[in-house]
Design a protein around this motif. Structure first.
Motif, PDB file in Angstrom:
ATOM      1  N   LEU A   1       0.834  -1.208   0.000  1.00 35.34           N
ATOM      2  CA  LEU A   1       0.000   0.000   0.000  1.00 35.34           C
ATOM      3  C   LEU A   1       0.866   1.255   0.000  1.00 35.34           C
ATOM      4  O   LEU A   1       0.565   2.217  -0.721  1.00 35.34           O
ATOM      5  CB  LEU A   1      -0.928  -0.017   1.216  1.00 35.34           C
ATOM      6  CG  LEU A   1      -1.875   1.169   1.336  1.00 35.34           C
ATOM      7  CD1 LEU A   1      -2.818   1.221   0.140  1.00 35.34           C
ATOM      8  CD2 LEU A   1      -2.640   1.118   2.633  1.00 35.34           C
ATOM      9  N   GLU A   2       1.930   1.239   0.764  1.00 33.02           N
ATOM     10  CA  GLU A   2       2.809   2.411   0.843  1.00 33.02           C
ATOM     11  C   GLU A   2       3.449   2.687  -0.512  1.00 33.02           C
ATOM     12  O   GLU A   2       3.526   3.841  -0.953  1.00 33.02           O
ATOM     13  CB  GLU A   2       3.895   2.171   1.893  1.00 33.02           C
ATOM     14  CG  GLU A   2       4.833   3.353   2.075  1.00 33.02           C
ATOM     15  CD  GLU A   2       5.892   3.075   3.136  1.00 33.02           C
ATOM     16  OE1 GLU A   2       6.875   3.816   3.144  1.00 33.02           O
ATOM     17  OE2 GLU A   2       5.731   2.131   3.924  1.00 33.02           O
ATOM     18  N   LYS A   3       3.875   1.661  -1.186  1.00 33.14           N
ATOM     19  CA  LYS A   3       4.491   1.811  -2.497  1.00 33.14           C
ATOM     20  C   LYS A   3       3.469   2.334  -3.509  1.00 33.14           C
ATOM     21  O   LYS A   3       3.773   3.166  -4.357  1.00 33.14           O
ATOM     22  CB  LYS A   3       5.039   0.457  -2.942  1.00 33.14           C
ATOM     23  CG  LYS A   3       6.119   0.525  -3.944  1.00 33.14           C
ATOM     24  CD  LYS A   3       6.649  -0.890  -4.168  1.00 33.14           C
ATOM     25  CE  LYS A   3       7.972  -0.830  -4.869  1.00 33.14           C
ATOM     26  NZ  LYS A   3       8.508  -2.155  -5.157  1.00 33.14           N
ATOM     27  N   PHE A   4       2.222   1.837  -3.400  1.00 30.08           N
ATOM     28  CA  PHE A   4       1.158   2.295  -4.301  1.00 30.08           C
ATOM     29  C   PHE A   4       0.848   3.771  -4.084  1.00 30.08           C
ATOM     30  O   PHE A   4       0.683   4.523  -5.037  1.00 30.08           O
ATOM     31  CB  PHE A   4      -0.101   1.454  -4.081  1.00 30.08           C
ATOM     32  CG  PHE A   4      -1.298   1.968  -4.817  1.00 30.08           C
ATOM     33  CD1 PHE A   4      -1.393   1.837  -6.191  1.00 30.08           C
ATOM     34  CD2 PHE A   4      -2.326   2.601  -4.141  1.00 30.08           C
ATOM     35  CE1 PHE A   4      -2.491   2.315  -6.877  1.00 30.08           C
ATOM     36  CE2 PHE A   4      -3.428   3.099  -4.812  1.00 30.08           C
ATOM     37  CZ  PHE A   4      -3.512   2.948  -6.193  1.00 30.08           C
ATOM     38  N   LEU A   5       0.750   4.200  -2.828  1.00 33.91           N
ATOM     39  CA  LEU A   5       0.417   5.594  -2.535  1.00 33.91           C
ATOM     40  C   LEU A   5       1.515   6.555  -2.958  1.00 33.91           C
ATOM     41  O   LEU A   5       1.247   7.720  -3.245  1.00 33.91           O
ATOM     42  CB  LEU A   5       0.113   5.765  -1.046  1.00 33.91           C
ATOM     43  CG  LEU A   5      -1.160   5.068  -0.556  1.00 33.91           C
ATOM     44  CD1 LEU A   5      -1.296   5.229   0.946  1.00 33.91           C
ATOM     45  CD2 LEU A   5      -2.380   5.593  -1.273  1.00 33.91           C
ATOM     46  N   LYS A   6       2.740   6.095  -3.004  1.00 36.20           N
ATOM     47  CA  LYS A   6       3.862   6.949  -3.401  1.00 36.20           C
ATOM     48  C   LYS A   6       4.157   6.868  -4.897  1.00 36.20           C
ATOM     49  O   LYS A   6       5.043   7.554  -5.384  1.00 36.20           O
ATOM     50  CB  LYS A   6       5.114   6.579  -2.609  1.00 36.20           C
ATOM     51  CG  LYS A   6       5.018   6.965  -1.148  1.00 36.20           C
ATOM     52  CD  LYS A   6       6.288   6.653  -0.412  1.00 36.20           C
ATOM     53  CE  LYS A   6       6.173   7.062   1.056  1.00 36.20           C
ATOM     54  NZ  LYS A   6       7.401   6.757   1.791  1.00 36.20           N
ATOM     55  N   SER A   7       3.396   6.091  -5.624  1.00 38.01           N
ATOM     56  CA  SER A   7       3.655   5.965  -7.061  1.00 38.01           C
ATOM     57  C   SER A   7       3.189   7.219  -7.789  1.00 38.01           C
ATOM     58  O   SER A   7       2.356   7.984  -7.298  1.00 38.01           O
ATOM     59  CB  SER A   7       2.960   4.728  -7.613  1.00 38.01           C
ATOM     60  OG  SER A   7       1.557   4.919  -7.591  1.00 38.01           O
ATOM     61  N   LYS A   8       3.720   7.428  -8.986  1.00 36.28           N
ATOM     62  CA  LYS A   8       3.409   8.635  -9.762  1.00 36.28           C
ATOM     63  C   LYS A   8       1.936   8.692 -10.150  1.00 36.28           C
ATOM     64  O   LYS A   8       1.326   9.756 -10.136  1.00 36.28           O
ATOM     65  CB  LYS A   8       4.273   8.670 -11.023  1.00 36.28           C
ATOM     66  CG  LYS A   8       5.711   8.977 -10.771  1.00 36.28           C
ATOM     67  CD  LYS A   8       6.474   9.049 -12.079  1.00 36.28           C
ATOM     68  CE  LYS A   8       7.946   9.295 -11.806  1.00 36.28           C
ATOM     69  NZ  LYS A   8       8.727   9.374 -13.049  1.00 36.28           N
ATOM     70  N   GLY A   9       1.351   7.570 -10.480  1.00 38.43           N
ATOM     71  CA  GLY A   9      -0.050   7.539 -10.902  1.00 38.43           C
ATOM     72  C   GLY A   9      -1.008   7.963  -9.810  1.00 38.43           C
ATOM     73  O   GLY A   9      -1.924   8.758 -10.042  1.00 38.43           O
ATOM     74  N   SER A  10      -0.814   7.440  -8.616  1.00 34.95           N
ATOM     75  CA  SER A  10      -1.728   7.798  -7.527  1.00 34.95           C
ATOM     76  C   SER A  10      -1.525   9.240  -7.084  1.00 34.95           C
ATOM     77  O   SER A  10      -2.491   9.934  -6.755  1.00 34.95           O
ATOM     78  CB  SER A  10      -1.554   6.846  -6.350  1.00 34.95           C
ATOM     79  OG  SER A  10      -0.237   6.939  -5.839  1.00 34.95           O
ATOM     80  N   LEU A  11      -0.289   9.718  -7.063  1.00 38.57           N
ATOM     81  CA  LEU A  11      -0.045  11.128  -6.710  1.00 38.57           C
ATOM     82  C   LEU A  11      -0.651  12.063  -7.756  1.00 38.57           C
ATOM     83  O   LEU A  11      -1.235  13.095  -7.411  1.00 38.57           O
ATOM     84  CB  LEU A  11       1.457  11.384  -6.563  1.00 38.57           C
ATOM     85  CG  LEU A  11       2.133  10.741  -5.348  1.00 38.57           C
ATOM     86  CD1 LEU A  11       3.638  11.007  -5.384  1.00 38.57           C
ATOM     87  CD2 LEU A  11       1.528  11.276  -4.072  1.00 38.57           C
ATOM     88  N   LEU A  12      -0.549  11.690  -9.022  1.00 32.20           N
ATOM     89  CA  LEU A  12      -1.150  12.496 -10.090  1.00 32.20           C
ATOM     90  C   LEU A  12      -2.676  12.514  -9.953  1.00 32.20           C
ATOM     91  O   LEU A  12      -3.312  13.566 -10.106  1.00 32.20           O
ATOM     92  CB  LEU A  12      -0.732  11.952 -11.454  1.00 32.20           C
ATOM     93  CG  LEU A  12      -1.270  12.697 -12.656  1.00 32.20           C
ATOM     94  CD1 LEU A  12      -0.690  14.111 -12.688  1.00 32.20           C
ATOM     95  CD2 LEU A  12      -0.939  11.962 -13.933  1.00 32.20           C
ATOM     96  N   ALA A  13      -3.264  11.370  -9.649  1.00 28.67           N
ATOM     97  CA  ALA A  13      -4.718  11.288  -9.496  1.00 28.67           C
ATOM     98  C   ALA A  13      -5.205  12.149  -8.331  1.00 28.67           C
ATOM     99  O   ALA A  13      -6.194  12.883  -8.451  1.00 28.67           O
ATOM    100  CB  ALA A  13      -5.138   9.836  -9.297  1.00 28.67           C
ATOM    101  N   VAL A  14      -4.518  12.104  -7.214  1.00 26.33           N
ATOM    102  CA  VAL A  14      -4.899  12.913  -6.051  1.00 26.33           C
ATOM    103  C   VAL A  14      -4.750  14.398  -6.374  1.00 26.33           C
ATOM    104  O   VAL A  14      -5.603  15.217  -6.026  1.00 26.33           O
ATOM    105  CB  VAL A  14      -4.059  12.518  -4.808  1.00 26.33           C
ATOM    106  CG1 VAL A  14      -4.234  13.512  -3.686  1.00 26.33           C
ATOM    107  CG2 VAL A  14      -4.428  11.129  -4.350  1.00 26.33           C
ATOM    108  N   THR A  15      -3.698  14.770  -7.064  1.00 24.48           N
ATOM    109  CA  THR A  15      -3.477  16.167  -7.440  1.00 24.48           C
ATOM    110  C   THR A  15      -4.578  16.657  -8.370  1.00 24.48           C
ATOM    111  O   THR A  15      -5.115  17.761  -8.185  1.00 24.48           O
ATOM    112  CB  THR A  15      -2.093  16.324  -8.120  1.00 24.48           C
ATOM    113  OG1 THR A  15      -1.092  15.798  -7.256  1.00 24.48           O
ATOM    114  CG2 THR A  15      -1.802  17.761  -8.432  1.00 24.48           C
ATOM    115  N   ILE A  16      -4.945  15.854  -9.346  1.00 26.94           N
ATOM    116  CA  ILE A  16      -6.005  16.245 -10.286  1.00 26.94           C
ATOM    117  C   ILE A  16      -7.337  16.397  -9.565  1.00 26.94           C
ATOM    118  O   ILE A  16      -8.081  17.350  -9.813  1.00 26.94           O
ATOM    119  CB  ILE A  16      -6.096  15.229 -11.441  1.00 26.94           C
ATOM    120  CG1 ILE A  16      -4.866  15.372 -12.339  1.00 26.94           C
ATOM    121  CG2 ILE A  16      -7.367  15.420 -12.249  1.00 26.94           C
ATOM    122  CD1 ILE A  16      -4.759  14.323 -13.408  1.00 26.94           C
TER     123      ILE A  16
END
Length: 84
Positions: free
Chosen positions: A3-18
């Protein structure tokens, strides 16, 4: 994948930012476009056109009940359009 690796991935960070940017933009558009009703709406002139002679009582009731300062009654629609 943890889960930690998933939350720090570029895709999830981009989704949260959008999602955050989209929410802020929608909030800003809604509240800058919102305007309350004008205070002088009751000064709007209104004409009740009564082309049915059987409903004179209804026209009188409308004239008394409408919350406008200037309420006129007439039977001629074309004349009412010209006057207002």
């Amino acid at each position: 994948m943890t889960l930690e690796k998933f939350l720090k991935s570029k895709g999830s960070l981009l989704a949260v930012t959008i999602v955050l940017i989209y929410g802020i933009v929608i909030f800003a558009i809604y509240f800058t476009g919102y305007h309350a009703m004008p205070n002088s709406l009751n000064k709007l002139p209104v004409t009740v056109v009564n082309q049915d002679q059987k409903s004179k009582k209804l026209a009188r009731q409308l004239k008394r009940a409408l919350p406008f300062d200037t309420v006129k009654t007439t039977t001629n629609l074309s004349q009412a359009k010209k006057n207002n």
